[in-house]
Motif scaffolding. Structure first.
Motif, PDB file in Angstrom:
ATOM      1  N   SER A   1      -7.641  13.698  -5.343  1.00 19.93           N
ATOM      2  CA  SER A   1      -7.140  12.504  -6.159  1.00 19.93           C
ATOM      3  C   SER A   1      -6.589  11.841  -5.191  1.00 19.93           C
ATOM      4  O   SER A   1      -5.873  10.817  -5.678  1.00 19.93           O
ATOM      5  CB  SER A   1      -6.493  13.026  -7.394  1.00 19.93           C
ATOM      6  N   GLU A   2      -6.324  11.840  -3.963  1.00 14.47           N
ATOM      7  CA  GLU A   2      -5.521  11.058  -3.147  1.00 14.47           C
ATOM      8  C   GLU A   2      -6.051   9.809  -3.150  1.00 14.47           C
ATOM      9  O   GLU A   2      -7.383   9.753  -2.822  1.00 14.47           O
ATOM     10  CB  GLU A   2      -5.233  11.896  -1.738  1.00 14.47           C
ATOM     11  N   GLU A   3      -5.321   8.665  -2.734  1.00 12.31           N
ATOM     12  CA  GLU A   3      -5.922   7.556  -2.600  1.00 12.31           C
ATOM     13  C   GLU A   3      -4.929   6.429  -2.150  1.00 12.31           C
ATOM     14  O   GLU A   3      -3.488   6.860  -2.180  1.00 12.31           O
ATOM     15  CB  GLU A   3      -6.584   6.742  -3.804  1.00 12.31           C
ATOM     16  N   LEU A   4      -5.276   5.352  -1.497  1.00 12.43           N
ATOM     17  CA  LEU A   4      -4.071   4.378  -0.948  1.00 12.43           C
ATOM     18  C   LEU A   4      -4.171   3.397  -1.881  1.00 12.43           C
ATOM     19  O   LEU A   4      -5.013   2.546  -2.298  1.00 12.43           O
ATOM     20  CB  LEU A   4      -4.761   3.767   0.642  1.00 12.43           C
ATOM     21  N   SER A   5      -2.949   3.570  -2.742  1.00  8.93           N
ATOM     22  CA  SER A   5      -2.961   2.480  -3.928  1.00  8.93           C
ATOM     23  C   SER A   5      -2.300   1.165  -3.652  1.00  8.93           C
ATOM     24  O   SER A   5      -1.172   1.189  -2.728  1.00  8.93           O
ATOM     25  CB  SER A   5      -2.264   3.366  -5.094  1.00  8.93           C
ATOM     26  N   GLU A   6      -2.301   0.199  -4.456  1.00 12.32           N
ATOM     27  CA  GLU A   6      -1.754  -0.808  -4.327  1.00 12.32           C
ATOM     28  C   GLU A   6      -0.598  -0.711  -5.423  1.00 12.32           C
ATOM     29  O   GLU A   6      -0.487  -0.619  -6.569  1.00 12.32           O
ATOM     30  CB  GLU A   6      -2.383  -2.160  -4.712  1.00 12.32           C
ATOM     31  N   LEU A   7       0.704  -0.937  -4.989  1.00 12.02           N
ATOM     32  CA  LEU A   7       2.187  -0.928  -5.790  1.00 12.02           C
ATOM     33  C   LEU A   7       2.978  -2.012  -5.753  1.00 12.02           C
ATOM     34  O   LEU A   7       2.857  -2.603  -4.577  1.00 12.02           O
ATOM     35  CB  LEU A   7       2.639   0.423  -5.722  1.00 12.02           C
ATOM     36  N   PRO A   8       3.737  -2.364  -6.787  1.00  8.62           N
ATOM     37  CA  PRO A   8       4.453  -3.594  -6.527  1.00  8.62           C
ATOM     38  C   PRO A   8       5.845  -2.913  -5.593  1.00  8.62           C
ATOM     39  O   PRO A   8       5.981  -1.837  -5.331  1.00  8.62           O
ATOM     40  CB  PRO A   8       5.322  -3.564  -8.014  1.00  8.62           C
ATOM     41  N   GLU A   9       6.277  -4.212  -4.796  1.00  5.30           N
ATOM     42  CA  GLU A   9       7.150  -3.936  -3.913  1.00  5.30           C
ATOM     43  C   GLU A   9       8.569  -3.299  -4.603  1.00  5.30           C
ATOM     44  O   GLU A   9       8.988  -4.154  -5.596  1.00  5.30           O
ATOM     45  CB  GLU A   9       7.489  -5.082  -3.047  1.00  5.30           C
ATOM     46  N   PRO A  10       9.167  -2.459  -4.163  1.00  6.27           N
ATOM     47  CA  PRO A  10      10.491  -2.111  -4.884  1.00  6.27           C
ATOM     48  C   PRO A  10      11.752  -3.122  -4.544  1.00  6.27           C
ATOM     49  O   PRO A  10      11.513  -3.689  -3.575  1.00  6.27           O
ATOM     50  CB  PRO A  10      10.924  -0.465  -4.228  1.00  6.27           C
ATOM     51  N   GLU A  11      12.570  -3.054  -5.437  1.00  4.79           N
ATOM     52  CA  GLU A  11      13.695  -3.940  -5.119  1.00  4.79           C
ATOM     53  C   GLU A  11      14.869  -3.107  -5.071  1.00  4.79           C
ATOM     54  O   GLU A  11      15.118  -1.841  -5.985  1.00  4.79           O
ATOM     55  CB  GLU A  11      14.169  -4.661  -6.091  1.00  4.79           C
TER      56      GLU A  11
ATOM     57  N   GLY B   1       7.071  10.155 -16.589  1.00  5.88           N
ATOM     58  CA  GLY B   1       6.082   8.910 -17.246  1.00  5.88           C
ATOM     59  C   GLY B   1       4.984   8.524 -16.343  1.00  5.88           C
ATOM     60  O   GLY B   1       4.534   7.488 -16.564  1.00  5.88           O
ATOM     61  N   HIS B   2       4.953   9.093 -15.349  1.00  9.36           N
ATOM     62  CA  HIS B   2       3.879   8.727 -14.156  1.00  9.36           C
ATOM     63  C   HIS B   2       2.939   9.679 -14.165  1.00  9.36           C
ATOM     64  O   HIS B   2       3.175  11.060 -14.022  1.00  9.36           O
ATOM     65  CB  HIS B   2       4.400   8.214 -12.867  1.00  9.36           C
ATOM     66  N   GLU B   3       1.572   9.232 -13.735  1.00 11.00           N
ATOM     67  CA  GLU B   3       0.507  10.150 -13.421  1.00 11.00           C
ATOM     68  C   GLU B   3       0.354  10.475 -12.032  1.00 11.00           C
ATOM     69  O   GLU B   3       0.355  11.821 -11.710  1.00 11.00           O
ATOM     70  CB  GLU B   3      -0.716   9.620 -13.940  1.00 11.00           C
ATOM     71  N   ARG B   4       0.712   9.338 -11.165  1.00  9.10           N
ATOM     72  CA  ARG B   4       0.401   9.665  -9.697  1.00  9.10           C
ATOM     73  C   ARG B   4       1.915   9.604  -8.852  1.00  9.10           C
ATOM     74  O   ARG B   4       3.154   9.207  -9.580  1.00  9.10           O
ATOM     75  CB  ARG B   4      -0.056   8.399  -8.992  1.00  9.10           C
TER      76      ARG B   4
ATOM     77  N   ARG C   1       0.947  -1.254  -0.042  1.00  8.10           N
ATOM     78  CA  ARG C   1       0.097   0.134   0.142  1.00  8.10           C
ATOM     79  C   ARG C   1       0.762   1.251   0.000  1.00  8.10           C
ATOM     80  O   ARG C   1       1.865   1.421   0.716  1.00  8.10           O
ATOM     81  CB  ARG C   1      -0.974  -0.048   1.038  1.00  8.10           C
ATOM     82  N   ALA C   2       0.470   2.464  -0.671  1.00  8.12           N
ATOM     83  CA  ALA C   2       0.990   3.517  -0.598  1.00  8.12           C
ATOM     84  C   ALA C   2       0.068   4.670  -0.862  1.00  8.12           C
ATOM     85  O   ALA C   2      -0.991   4.609  -1.489  1.00  8.12           O
ATOM     86  CB  ALA C   2       2.089   3.596  -1.984  1.00  8.12           C
ATOM     87  N   MET C   3       0.539   5.832  -0.235  1.00  7.78           N
ATOM     88  CA  MET C   3      -0.347   7.024  -0.350  1.00  7.78           C
ATOM     89  C   MET C   3      -0.062   7.682  -1.673  1.00  7.78           C
ATOM     90  O   MET C   3       1.183   8.115  -1.997  1.00  7.78           O
ATOM     91  CB  MET C   3       0.070   7.953   0.837  1.00  7.78           C
ATOM     92  N   THR C   4      -0.901   8.061  -2.546  1.00  7.35           N
ATOM     93  CA  THR C   4      -0.675   8.627  -3.927  1.00  7.35           C
ATOM     94  C   THR C   4      -1.787   9.636  -4.007  1.00  7.35           C
ATOM     95  O   THR C   4      -2.611   9.454  -3.547  1.00  7.35           O
ATOM     96  CB  THR C   4      -0.514   7.634  -5.064  1.00  7.35           C
ATOM     97  N   VAL C   5      -1.028  10.444  -5.031  1.00 10.75           N
ATOM     98  CA  VAL C   5      -1.911  11.690  -5.314  1.00 10.75           C
ATOM     99  C   VAL C   5      -1.689  12.122  -6.774  1.00 10.75           C
ATOM    100  O   VAL C   5      -0.669  11.671  -7.420  1.00 10.75           O
ATOM    101  CB  VAL C   5      -1.851  12.781  -4.642  1.00 10.75           C
ATOM    102  N   ILE C   6      -2.617  12.627  -7.542  1.00 12.04           N
ATOM    103  CA  ILE C   6      -2.267  13.240  -9.150  1.00 12.04           C
ATOM    104  C   ILE C   6      -2.052  14.591  -8.750  1.00 12.04           C
ATOM    105  O   ILE C   6      -3.154  15.441  -8.696  1.00 12.04           O
ATOM    106  CB  ILE C   6      -3.368  12.940  -9.838  1.00 12.04           C
ATOM    107  N   PRO C   7      -0.709  15.087  -8.971  1.00 15.45           N
ATOM    108  CA  PRO C   7      -0.718  16.457  -8.559  1.00 15.45           C
ATOM    109  C   PRO C   7      -1.298  17.489  -9.537  1.00 15.45           C
ATOM    110  O   PRO C   7      -1.628  17.023 -10.909  1.00 15.45           O
ATOM    111  CB  PRO C   7       0.914  16.492  -8.880  1.00 15.45           C
TER     112      PRO C   7
END
Length: 347
Positions: free
Chosen positions: A13-23, A56-59, A2-8
């Protein structure tokens, strides 16, 4: 994860998004965030005032006031060690300042910032940090290490004040701090640690703020900045609100040879000021007015040292609200008694 994201630029537009774990890549640490501090910058990004997603990202992943725990040893850090993460990264050119590690003084504006400008922030259940941009936090400071990033802003401000003060033939010993939010209280703390006479001005007449200032050994004031300043003629002013009237008052009502540091970012507001009279006062009294924002590696180290020397029970009183990650939006809604609000991401 889970990650806190927003579209600047898009309020609401804030939401708790599901993202892949970083390496973690070469030279990076894998860090599990424990606490994340909230500040006005985060609220402005949610309001669409500023913020920029990675190319290259929206959020954008929010969050820049990190206290985390290293998951795997590396880069000179042990597994389980507490760390804070530096916010700004030098520009790729780089400018003369960034090339010397003074990226807080970037001259061309091509820097990036975690959770603010073109880099994802720390508001996720797992993040990576370059080892060179991680700051070790003493175990005995514990979760209070979440105050490291805001403290770094004041460590830089006081470093500049101390340098400017060497030009004068008299001691600068009376300090006025305008604003008793987190930045103002940390400014007051570092003034007290320098054994200076510290006064704090805020509009709150009761509650936590007057009590916290008194516990620090500083004097608390309310009312008009002009009248307060006339009481003791401050040699140093640290303006921490960005309120137009206080900014103007901070520059005008000081002792001769005073140093005024502006740390607050003002909302757009018209204010009638006699610029000629203000110019004359600054010139004829040899005053210095300067702005200070952000911090570099040196300042983060100074911030950690200042927090380590502070009374733990006093620092704990600064953190007035803790909000779980799943309700992070609540942390970004300012409440009347808030000082420092933090979001809980781990343990």
């Amino acid at each position: 994860m889970r990650a806190m994201t927003v579209i600047p630029g898009r309020p609401g537009s804030e939401e708790l998004s599901e993202l892949p774990e970083p390496e973690a890549g070469a030279g990076e640490l894998l860090v599990e965030p424990v606490l994340l501090g909230v500040c006005g910058t985060d609220r402005e990004i949610l309001d669409g005032v500023h913020g920029e997603p990675p190319p290259g990202h929206e959020r954008l992943v929010l969050g820049h006031e990190l206290l985390g725990r290293v998951r795997e040893a590396g880069g000179g850090f042990d597994a389980g060690q507490l760390v804070a993460g530096i916010v700004r990264r030098p520009d790729p050119v780089p400018c003369a300042c960034c090339a010397r590690g003074e990226w807080d003084m970037c001259r061309n504006g091509q820097y990036t910032e975690r959770g603010i400008k073109a880099l994802d922030g720390y508001g996720a259940e797992l993040v990576t940090i370059e080892a060179d941009f991680a700051i070790p936090i003493p175990d005995d400071l514990g979760t209070l290490g979440v105050l490291t990033e805001p403290s770094s802003i004041l460590a830089k401000a006081w470093e500049q004040i101390d340098r400017i003060a060497t030009r004068a033939c008299s001691v600068h010993e009376r300090v006025l701090v305008t604003g008793a939010g987190p930045i103002g209280l940390l400014a007051a703390l570092m003034g007290v640690q320098r054994e200076l006479e510290v006064h704090v001005l805020d509009r709150a007449t009761e509650g936590n703020k007057p009590e916290v200032v008194a516990a620090l050994g500083a004097e608390y004031h309310t009312g008009d900045v002009t009248e307060v300043a006339k009481e003791f003629d401050p040699d140093v002013v640290v303006e921490c609100t960005g309120v137009a009237e206080l900014v103007a008052g901070a520059m005008r009502h000081t002792a001769p040879g005073a140093i005024v540091c502006l740390t607050g970012v003002a909302a757009s507001r018209e204010l009638s000021v006699d610029v000629g009279a203000l110019n004359n006062e600054l010139v004829l009294e040899n005053d210095v007015v300067f702005g200070s924002v952000n911090a570099n590696l040196r300042h983060y180290g100074m911030a950690a040292d200042a927090l380590a020397k502070a009374d733990r029970s006093w620092l704990e009183r600064m953190i007035t609200r803790r909000v779980p990650l799943e309700r992070f939006e609540e942390a970004l809604e300012r409440q009347p008694d808030d000082v420092k609000v933090v979001i809980e991401l781990g343990s």
